[in-house]
Design an enzyme around this catalytic site. Structure first.
Site, mmCIF file in Angstrom:
data_model
loop_
_atom_site.group_PDB
_atom_site.id
_atom_site.type_symbol
_atom_site.label_atom_id
_atom_site.label_comp_id
_atom_site.label_asym_id
_atom_site.label_seq_id
_atom_site.Cartn_x
_atom_site.Cartn_y
_atom_site.Cartn_z
ATOM 1 N N HIS A 66 0.823 -1.220 0.000
ATOM 2 C CA HIS A 66 0.000 0.000 0.000
ATOM 3 C C HIS A 66 0.853 1.264 0.000
ATOM 4 O O HIS A 66 0.327 2.362 -0.198
ATOM 5 C CB HIS A 66 -0.985 0.006 1.177
ATOM 6 C CG HIS A 66 -0.379 0.349 2.493
ATOM 7 N ND1 HIS A 66 -0.069 -0.594 3.456
ATOM 8 C CD2 HIS A 66 -0.013 1.539 3.019
ATOM 9 C CE1 HIS A 66 0.453 0.027 4.505
ATOM 10 N NE2 HIS A 66 0.497 1.305 4.265
ATOM 11 N N ASP A 114 -0.454 -7.550 1.628
ATOM 12 C CA ASP A 114 0.170 -6.228 1.601
ATOM 13 C C ASP A 114 1.693 -6.371 1.655
ATOM 14 O O ASP A 114 2.321 -6.173 2.685
ATOM 15 C CB ASP A 114 -0.361 -5.429 2.805
ATOM 16 C CG ASP A 114 -0.050 -3.946 2.725
ATOM 17 O OD1 ASP A 114 0.463 -3.500 1.685
ATOM 18 O OD2 ASP A 114 -0.339 -3.241 3.720
#
Ligand SMILES: *[C@@H]1O[C@H](CO)[C@@H](O)[C@H](O)[C@H]1NC(C)=O
Ligand SMILES: *[C@@H]1O[C@H](CO)[C@@H](O)[C@H](O)[C@H]1NC(C)=O
Ligand SMILES: *[C@@H]1O[C@H](CO)[C@@H](O)[C@H](O)[C@H]1NC(C)=O
Ligand SMILES: *[C@@H]1O[C@H](CO)[C@@H](O)[C@H](O)[C@H]1NC(C)=O
Ligand SMILES: *[C@@H]1O[C@H](CO)[C@@H](O)[C@H](O)[C@H]1NC(C)=O
Length: 247
Positions: A66, A114
């Site tokens: 992210h 992630d």
């Protein structure tokens, strides 16, 4: 501060009935002994700290996926600051990031999978105060005294730290009871934890990296009711090997 736009709060409501905030310095931390964590990287956009990261080989930095689009690295000149303690000094090396590899199943806003690998333009082999860290598996039932470090904020909406901070944390059993997702590790929430700008930094147990700082409870780094969440690195071992060995 380049950190400000990282907090995309409305966008990070987890579809779990929980809300989370990503990119969230170290809360209740202490200054790390300078260069005691030579694997720590400050991942920067246009020369400003955006996320933490860590050296897993001479050429690759592991961090959170992210950090790329959601934190604005995609629109910036991305560099990795290696061998640093204070980010305001010039006692470090800056290397351009040449490639980024986001996990193909990375999803957002509820961050899952992630994980991202950044390939550097130069080897870090001969850089002062720099060294890679091994990655390892934290199995259920293992000793869970671990630590996290970063240059992020020291409290919710607080200022970022210019020197590397660290805190000891405990990894919890049963992350699933807090966050409905797999491949996550839960830690902290009792003594200290991470905050904005620490994303991508390593969860370190026994001098090995086992997790990547991913998200925390929405807008609350100081007194969280739920543990901080890390990507469980060992769940991604084959993807990691494929990328690193392919180079
Ligand atoms: C790699 O190192 C050389 C020599 O120090 C330097 O000139 C070059 O700019 C560096 N490349 C990157 C991508 O940082
Ligand atoms: C953190 O844990 C390490 C190893 O368990 C210990 O040596 C150190 O004193 C602890 N630091 C703090 C601030 O409690
Ligand atoms: C957990 O996530 C799964 C898959 O996304 C969903 O089917 C399930 O209903 C969720 N459970 C809870 C308690 O939210
Ligand atoms: C930091 O310490 C304070 C006082 O001990 C505590 O109330 C707070 O929950 C701690 N924060 C974190 C993130 O653990
Ligand atoms: C992390 O992932 C590995 C591989 O999937 C798994 O064996 C291990 O139990 C997970 N760790 C935790 C604490 O859930």
């Amino acid at each position: 501060m380049a950190l400000v736009h990282l907090l995309l709060l409305p966008a990070v409501l987890l579809p779990l009935g929980h809300s989370a905030s990503v990119n969230v310095g170290i809360v209740n931390g202490t200054e790390a002994n300078p260069h005691s964590r030579p694997y720590m990287v400050s991942v920067q956009g246009n020369g400003e700290h955006v996320c933490g990261g860590f050296l897993v080989s001479d050429l690759f930095v592991m961090t959170a996926a992210h950090c790329w689009k959601e934190s604005g690295l995609d629109k910036a000149e991305v560099t990795a600051v290696i061998g640093a303690h204070g980010l305001k000094s010039n006692d470090f090396e800056r290397i351009a990031v040449k490639e980024h590899h986001i996990h193909p199943e990375f999803h957002y806003p509820a961050p899952s999978n992630d994980i991202m690998l950044l390939k550097l333009g130069n080897s870090t082999e001969n850089i002062k105060n720099a060294a890679k860290i091994s990655i390892s598996k934290l199995s259920k039932g293992m000793d869970r005294s671990c630590s996290v470090a970063g240059w992020g904020r020291i409290k919710t909406k607080g200022t970022a730290s210019s020197v590397l901070l660290e805190t000891n944390i405990t990894v919890y059993e049963n992350c699933e009871t807090y966050w409905n997702d797999t491949n996550l590790l839960c830690a902290g929430g009792d003594k200290g934890g991470f905050c904005q700008g620490d994303s991508g930094g390593p969860l370190v147990c026994d001098d090995k990296a086992v997790g990547i700082a991913s998200f925390t409870e929405k807008d609350n780094c100081d007194n969280p009711t739920k543990p901080n969440v890390y990507t469980n690195i060992s769940a991604f071992m084959s993807w990691i090997e494929k990328i690193i060995e392919h180079q």
